[in-house]
Design a protein around this motif. Structure first.
Motif, PDB file in Angstrom:
ATOM      1  N   VAL A  50       0.858  -1.193   0.000  1.00 25.59           N
ATOM      2  CA  VAL A  50       0.000   0.000   0.000  1.00 25.59           C
ATOM      3  C   VAL A  50       0.887   1.233   0.000  1.00 25.59           C
ATOM      4  O   VAL A  50       1.849   1.315   0.772  1.00 25.59           O
ATOM      5  CB  VAL A  50      -0.907   0.016   1.250  1.00 25.59           C
ATOM      6  CG1 VAL A  50      -1.658   1.345   1.355  1.00 25.59           C
ATOM      7  CG2 VAL A  50      -1.891  -1.155   1.218  1.00 25.59           C
ATOM      8  N   ALA A  51       0.571   2.196  -0.867  1.00 27.40           N
ATOM      9  CA  ALA A  51       1.204   3.512  -0.809  1.00 27.40           C
ATOM     10  C   ALA A  51       0.292   4.440  -0.019  1.00 27.40           C
ATOM     11  O   ALA A  51      -0.907   4.527  -0.311  1.00 27.40           O
ATOM     12  CB  ALA A  51       1.439   4.062  -2.214  1.00 27.40           C
TER      13      ALA A  51
ATOM     14  N   LEU B  62       2.487   8.881  -5.376  1.00 24.67           N
ATOM     15  CA  LEU B  62       1.915   7.671  -4.784  1.00 24.67           C
ATOM     16  C   LEU B  62       2.035   6.493  -5.754  1.00 24.67           C
ATOM     17  O   LEU B  62       2.373   5.372  -5.353  1.00 24.67           O
ATOM     18  CB  LEU B  62       0.453   7.904  -4.410  1.00 24.67           C
ATOM     19  CG  LEU B  62       0.209   8.837  -3.227  1.00 24.67           C
ATOM     20  CD1 LEU B  62      -1.283   9.118  -3.071  1.00 24.67           C
ATOM     21  CD2 LEU B  62       0.768   8.251  -1.935  1.00 24.67           C
ATOM     22  N   SER B  63       1.782   6.739  -7.028  1.00 27.04           N
ATOM     23  CA  SER B  63       1.958   5.676  -8.020  1.00 27.04           C
ATOM     24  C   SER B  63       3.419   5.262  -8.140  1.00 27.04           C
ATOM     25  O   SER B  63       3.737   4.080  -8.301  1.00 27.04           O
ATOM     26  CB  SER B  63       1.410   6.128  -9.379  1.00 27.04           C
ATOM     27  OG  SER B  63      -0.003   6.148  -9.365  1.00 27.04           O
TER      28      SER B  63
ATOM     29  N   LEU C 165       4.286   2.882  -5.465  1.00 31.06           N
ATOM     30  CA  LEU C 165       3.864   1.521  -5.808  1.00 31.06           C
ATOM     31  C   LEU C 165       4.844   0.886  -6.788  1.00 31.06           C
ATOM     32  O   LEU C 165       5.120  -0.316  -6.707  1.00 31.06           O
ATOM     33  CB  LEU C 165       2.454   1.535  -6.405  1.00 31.06           C
ATOM     34  CG  LEU C 165       1.307   1.872  -5.448  1.00 31.06           C
ATOM     35  CD1 LEU C 165      -0.026   1.810  -6.187  1.00 31.06           C
ATOM     36  CD2 LEU C 165       1.296   0.930  -4.249  1.00 31.06           C
TER      37      LEU C 165
ATOM     38  N   LEU D 235      -3.938   1.728  -2.283  1.00 31.03           N
ATOM     39  CA  LEU D 235      -3.627   3.118  -1.970  1.00 31.03           C
ATOM     40  C   LEU D 235      -4.424   3.540  -0.743  1.00 31.03           C
ATOM     41  O   LEU D 235      -5.541   3.061  -0.514  1.00 31.03           O
ATOM     42  CB  LEU D 235      -3.997   4.037  -3.139  1.00 31.03           C
ATOM     43  CG  LEU D 235      -3.132   3.957  -4.394  1.00 31.03           C
ATOM     44  CD1 LEU D 235      -3.819   4.689  -5.546  1.00 31.03           C
ATOM     45  CD2 LEU D 235      -1.758   4.567  -4.138  1.00 31.03           C
TER      46      LEU D 235
ATOM     47  N   ALA E 229      -4.960  10.006  -3.183  1.00 34.97           N
ATOM     48  CA  ALA E 229      -5.071   8.554  -3.385  1.00 34.97           C
ATOM     49  C   ALA E 229      -6.190   8.238  -4.371  1.00 34.97           C
ATOM     50  O   ALA E 229      -6.066   7.337  -5.208  1.00 34.97           O
ATOM     51  CB  ALA E 229      -5.318   7.859  -2.054  1.00 34.97           C
TER      52      ALA E 229
ATOM     53  N   ALA F 141      -4.935   9.113  -7.861  1.00 35.19           N
ATOM     54  CA  ALA F 141      -4.000   8.097  -8.341  1.00 35.19           C
ATOM     55  C   ALA F 141      -4.728   6.821  -8.735  1.00 35.19           C
ATOM     56  O   ALA F 141      -4.408   6.194  -9.752  1.00 35.19           O
ATOM     57  CB  ALA F 141      -2.955   7.804  -7.263  1.00 35.19           C
ATOM     58  N   ALA F 142      -5.716   6.425  -7.946  1.00 33.76           N
ATOM     59  CA  ALA F 142      -6.458   5.193  -8.234  1.00 33.76           C
ATOM     60  C   ALA F 142      -7.199   5.288  -9.560  1.00 33.76           C
ATOM     61  O   ALA F 142      -7.323   4.298 -10.284  1.00 33.76           O
ATOM     62  CB  ALA F 142      -7.434   4.902  -7.101  1.00 33.76           C
TER      63      ALA F 142
ATOM     64  N   ASP G 196      -4.407   4.621 -12.250  1.00 29.87           N
ATOM     65  CA  ASP G 196      -3.484   3.488 -12.133  1.00 29.87           C
ATOM     66  C   ASP G 196      -4.268   2.174 -12.120  1.00 29.87           C
ATOM     67  O   ASP G 196      -4.910   1.826 -11.126  1.00 29.87           O
ATOM     68  CB  ASP G 196      -2.660   3.621 -10.849  1.00 29.87           C
ATOM     69  CG  ASP G 196      -1.456   2.700 -10.813  1.00 29.87           C
ATOM     70  OD1 ASP G 196      -1.521   1.633 -11.441  1.00 29.87           O
ATOM     71  OD2 ASP G 196      -0.461   3.048 -10.151  1.00 29.87           O
TER      72      ASP G 196
ATOM     73  N   VAL H 217      -4.175  -0.692  -9.190  1.00 29.49           N
ATOM     74  CA  VAL H 217      -4.709  -0.516  -7.839  1.00 29.49           C
ATOM     75  C   VAL H 217      -5.953  -1.379  -7.641  1.00 29.49           C
ATOM     76  O   VAL H 217      -6.907  -1.312  -8.413  1.00 29.49           O
ATOM     77  CB  VAL H 217      -5.035   0.964  -7.569  1.00 29.49           C
ATOM     78  CG1 VAL H 217      -5.691   1.137  -6.205  1.00 29.49           C
ATOM     79  CG2 VAL H 217      -3.766   1.806  -7.654  1.00 29.49           C
TER      80      VAL H 217
ATOM     81  N   VAL I 210      -8.715   0.912  -2.127  1.00 27.03           N
ATOM     82  CA  VAL I 210      -8.400   2.269  -1.668  1.00 27.03           C
ATOM     83  C   VAL I 210      -9.051   2.504  -0.307  1.00 27.03           C
ATOM     84  O   VAL I 210     -10.201   2.121  -0.075  1.00 27.03           O
ATOM     85  CB  VAL I 210      -8.926   3.326  -2.658  1.00 27.03           C
ATOM     86  CG1 VAL I 210      -8.682   4.746  -2.125  1.00 27.03           C
ATOM     87  CG2 VAL I 210      -8.276   3.163  -4.020  1.00 27.03           C
TER      88      VAL I 210
END
Length: 273
Positions: free
Chosen positions: A46-47, A93-94, A97, A119, A129, A132-133, A136, A139, A142
């Motif tokens: 997890v980031a 954040l990505s 990961l 995330l 987050a 980013a989700a 990406d 993921v 979340v």
């Protein structure tokens, strides 16, 4: 063995069975922290995104807790100024990961399964987050803690997020009131989603220690809020990223001090990859 919600809360609020290692993301070019179990292959990761102006160290207790339950956690320490960029922090954040999935950690004794990535984030980091989700595809899950809206909009980005999500709002949050921040994100979420309110939490209730930003922001660190958050996050990530089903009751039932305000989608069924 299946636990009741009360049993799961009690068990998951305590440290897990793994010894924890502490590392520095800066060694691979990204400032921040990484905490891992001492060993393990094919682990989930997890980031975690910090709150506005918060150091990553204010979440070390939470990160250590997740690592003790077998989850690698990386927290970038970038975008900490008052004019921090949501878009750039989402990209960081990505990148965190990428590091978890692409670098052997712990002198080669630890590896991460690229199909088990999640995330999480608090406040500013929660909104990032979500951003980013939405971009990406790796993921799988979340979690947000007292999330705040972002620029671009996290609520808009939530419409592109089909992975399961758990959003924990702070009932006494005057900086990012749930009705204007966490609730719109949860209602817009495209996949299975649960919105819960930690009744007595303030905006900073999920942090630990002291920081100069306490003079500017609402609330203070709260042991009870952190206890609920770490148990719920652990149950959620164990289910979504490790397919451990024994704690499902904690995810689907109310517990004292933390009610379910919105639940959409068969969460316990949707968690299986």
């Amino acid at each position: 063995m299946a636990r009741t919600a009360k049993q799961a809360l009690e068990e998951l609020s305590r440290p897990g069975p793994h010894e924890v290692l502490h590392g520095d993301l800066g060694l691979v070019g990204l400032p921040g922290l990484v905490l891992t179990p001492r060993s393990g292959l094919g682990l989930p990761a997890v980031a975690f995104g910090h709150g506005w102006m918060q150091p990553a160290q204010r979440y070390r207790e939470l990160m250590r807790h997740l690592a003790s339950w077998g989850i690698v956690v990386a927290a970038p320490a970038t975008q900490r100024g008052p004019l921090a960029s949501h878009r750039l922090f989402a990209a960081d954040l990505s990148t965190a990961l990428d590091v978890c999935a692409g670098v052997r950690l712990g002198e080669g004794a630890i590896s991460v399964d690229p199909e088990r990535l999640g995330l999480a984030g608090h406040s500013f980091g929660g909104g990032c987050a979500v951003l980013a989700a939405a971009e990406d595809e790796r993921v799988r899950a979340v979690v947000t803690l007292a999330p705040s809206e972002s620029l671009p909009s996290a609520a808009d980005a939530a419409r592109r997020c089909r992975m399961p999500a758990l959003h924990l709002a702070a009932g006494r949050d005057r900086l990012a009131p749930p009705v204007a921040h966490a609730e719109p994100i949860a209602r817009a979420w495209a996949g299975p989603v649960s919105l819960r309110t930690v009744d007595k939490a303030t905006h900073l209730g999920f942090t630990e220690g002291r920081h100069v930003s306490d003079l500017l922001l609402d609330g203070a660190p709260e042991r009870g809020s952190r206890r609920l958050a770490r148990a719920l996050m652990t149950a959620f990530f164990l289910r979504t990223l490790a397919d451990r089903r024994g704690y499902d009751a904690l995810l689907t039932e109310n517990v004292r001090g933390c009610s379910i305000d919105l639940s959409r989608g068969a969460l316990t069924g949707a968690f299986a990859r």
